[in-house]
Write an enzyme that holds these catalytic residues in place. Structure first.
Site: not given
Ligand code: F6R
Length: 606
Positions: A2, A27, A74, A100-101, A481, A485, A488, A504, A601
């Site tokens: 948010c 956000r 969000w 936010n929260g 990773e 990606k 997502e 396994h 994010k």
């Molecule tokens: C993946 C992604 C999330 C963040 C995770 C941690 O592309 O963006 O998995 O990496 O939410 O976020 P930060 O780094 O801001 O603590």
């Protein structure tokens, strides 16, 4: 999660609030809204969907007024809808609240207010706050909000306006980030300083348990208990250009392309060619203290955890200190043993991830020492850690991490080099690593320039419903990773597995419909990786590979070779094509690349 923005001054508030919302949309983006004080009354516009949906319902002349608050959401309590969008108001429409929260005792407060005749118009926990504040009889808005917050349990960052008292915005923080922005005869409030770039000159970060009264000519801060506190302000640095896609179709594409520059900035001033080491001043560890470290524990979530996994590998390999990464979201729930001679490292791009913050607080509560590896300067986690390494990767606007993953890995390489050189690493080894680190930006640029060569791999993945990403040792961090990606941004199911573990169990799922993407560096595990590929091929599974020139890849459907670095740094380069791959697959499938469904994010709730 948010985004919050607020303005009080003598300019029209609405355009500034909308600009802030567009910057904060990463956000959360399931609904957005704005409230401006217009002629002594609150004018509210809100809408399910993205900020552009809100723009489409704003009255043509705008909302004329110089005080306002805005929010991009969000959803936690109450599905995304017009009614559940913030700002929320009390019954008379005088008080406006953005939040936010999560308010944990919202259900109980709601029951009490309903029994008192209050009619709720949304399913949110936030609306409770608007009614509570409106019922207070204190003389000032700040005292009314403070008293109302006394009845509330939970985590919040809030901004409140009162149409009857238009001279101030009241903002408070308990777990949700809030900054106050100082301009010339105007003031701002935001959940994230990036919303204020180009407008505020300085920012003050509220700490948990603080409430601010923000007027056009200044601000004052109290604790929630009512004691006055003084707040230092810091210059707001950063470039507005980071929030512009430029010639790129998506922020993700722009941020992938920005990696050479981001890595240059992460390296800047930190390579010590005289002693063939790295110098990270912000970690504030004397050589003797570095020698005393017996273990390293790295904590982060999502991509930050995967970058930390590679970081642990680098530290263990280069400094010969046992190192391990763990999801920060799990850490505090297992009553972890905290050791004096362990160095804890928190990794976070945003510096606001609640789970990571809570893990750090658990370490500190038990007397452990924590360093941060963080992108967002002045963020909550950076301040909580007090020392560490800033990435200087620049703002990352796409919800998925790309350049910050790479910069985090580079920061860990620097840390591992510095720790290694106070221990057993030779000057010659240090010099080789310095040369390899310096070469990374150009090598990354050369991979990004060959984006079209990733297309044969993405074409195969785009046709699949499921895929495996496999790698060995540090290659497994890359596989994790890469799979994240792809999930997502393309919404395809991709599962990362250590290549050695495939036989396994998961081998049972290999079929002509399930491609396996293998990370195959030309290193001492090559023969093992080739055997795993042969096992997959025998089950008629299509294999894609990200590899080095000259690796014999029989029967592989498509491959992409990255330039060779030092073996320890190879994973950083091997990851870049996987970012391009996820981007291409998502683009081909028409996904919402910069704002994937259900995500946000900065995850500031548990
Ligand atoms: C993946 C992604 C999330 C963040 C995770 C941690 O592309 O963006 O998995 O990496 O939410 O976020 P930060 O780094 O801001 O603590």
């Amino acid at each position: 999660m948010c985004g919050i923005v607020g303005y009080v001054g003598d300019r029209q508030a609405l355009p500034l609030l909308m600009e802030g919302l567009r910057r904060l949309e990463y956000r959360g983006y399931d609904s957005a809204g704005v409230a401006v004080i217009v002629d002594g009354a609150l004018a509210v516009a809100k809408r399910k969907g993205k900020v552009r949906e809100l723009e489409s319902v704003l009255p043509a002349p705008g909302l004329p007024g110089t005080v306002g608050i805005a929010h991009t959401r969000w959803a936690t309590h109450g599905e995304p809808s017009d009614a559940n969008a913030h700002p929320h108001t009390d019954a008379t429409g005088r008080i406006g609240v953005v939040h936010n929260g999560i308010i944990e005792n919202a259900a109980e407060l709601r029951r009490r207010l309903t029994a008192d005749g209050v009619v709720f118009r949304s399913d949110t926990d936030t609306e409770v706050l608007a009614h509570l504040i409106a019922r207070r009889t204190e003389n000032s808005l700040v005292e009314a909000v403070r008293a109302a917050l006394g009845q509330v349990k939970g985590a919040y960052g809030i901004a409140v306006i009162d149409a009857a008292r238009p001279e101030a915005i009241v903002a408070a923080r308990n777990g949700g980030p809030v900054v106050v922005g100082v301009g010339d005869g105007e003031m701002f409030v935001a959940s994230d300083a990036s919303a204020l770039m180009g407008h505020a000159r300085h920012v003050a970060h509220l700490d948990d348990g603080e409430i601010a009264e923000v007027r056009a000519d200044g601000f004052s801060v109290l604790t929630l208990e009512g004691a006055e506190t003084t707040k230092a302000t810091q210059a707001l640095e950063g470039e507005v250009a980071g929030f512009d896609k430029g010639d790129h179709s998506h922020f993700m594409q722009k941020e992938i392309a920005e990696q050479p520059e981001a890595v240059r900035r992460t390296l800047l001033g930190r390579l010590d060619h005289r002693f063939n080491t790295a110098h990270l001043g912000g970690i504030e560890l004397a050589a003797r203290e570095m020698l005393d470290i017996r273990r390293v524990k790295i904590l982060g979530c999502g991509s930050a955890y995967y970058a930390g996994t590679l970081g642990a590998h680098l530290i263990e390999t280069l400094a010969r200190i046992p190192a391990h990464a763990e999801p920060a979201s799990e850490f505090r729930y297992r009553n972890p043993v905290i050791e004096q001679d362990t160095l804890y490292i928190a990794v976070s791009q945003s510096g606001e991830t609640f789970d990571t913050l809570a893990a750090i607080q658990e370490v500190k509560r038990k007397g452990g020492r924590v360093l941060g590896v963080i992108n967002a300067v002045g963020s909550t986690i950076a301040r909580e850690c007090g020392r560490g390494v800033y990435l200087h990767a620049g703002p990352e606007v796409a919800v998925v991490s790309t350049k910050t993953w790479t910069s985090t890995a580079v920061a860990f390489a620097l840390l591992a080099l510095q720790l290694g050189r106070v221990r057993d690493m030779s000057a010659a080894h240090g010099a080789r690593l310095l040369a390899a680190l310096s070469a990374l930006p150009d090598q990354i640029a050369s991979i990004v320039a060959r984006e079209a060569e990733v297309e044969p791999l993405s074409a195969i993945l785009a046709r699949a419903d499921h895929a495996y990403f496999i790698g060995r040792s540090a290659g497994y961090a890359v596989a994790m990773e890469g799979a994240l990606k792809l999930k997502e941004v393309s919404y395809l199911h991709a599962e990362a597995y250590p290549a050695s573990e495939l036989k396994h169990g998961p081998l049972a799922l290999i079929s002509p419909e399930t491609p396996t993407l293998a990370i195959v560096p030309n290193d001492d595990l090559l023969a093992k990786n080739l055997s795993t590929i042969a096992e997959v091929r025998t089950r008629h599974g299509p294999v894609l590979a990200v590899t080095h020139e000259g690796v014999p890849l029989d029967g592989v459907e498509a491959s992409f070779a990255v330039p060779k670095s030092e073996p320890e740094l190879d994973p950083i380069l091997l990851n870049i094509p996987l970012q391009l791959l996820a981007y291409q697959v998502a683009r081909g499938l028409g996904r919402d690349i910069d704002q994937p469904r259900n995500l946000a994010k900065s995850v500031t709730v548990e």
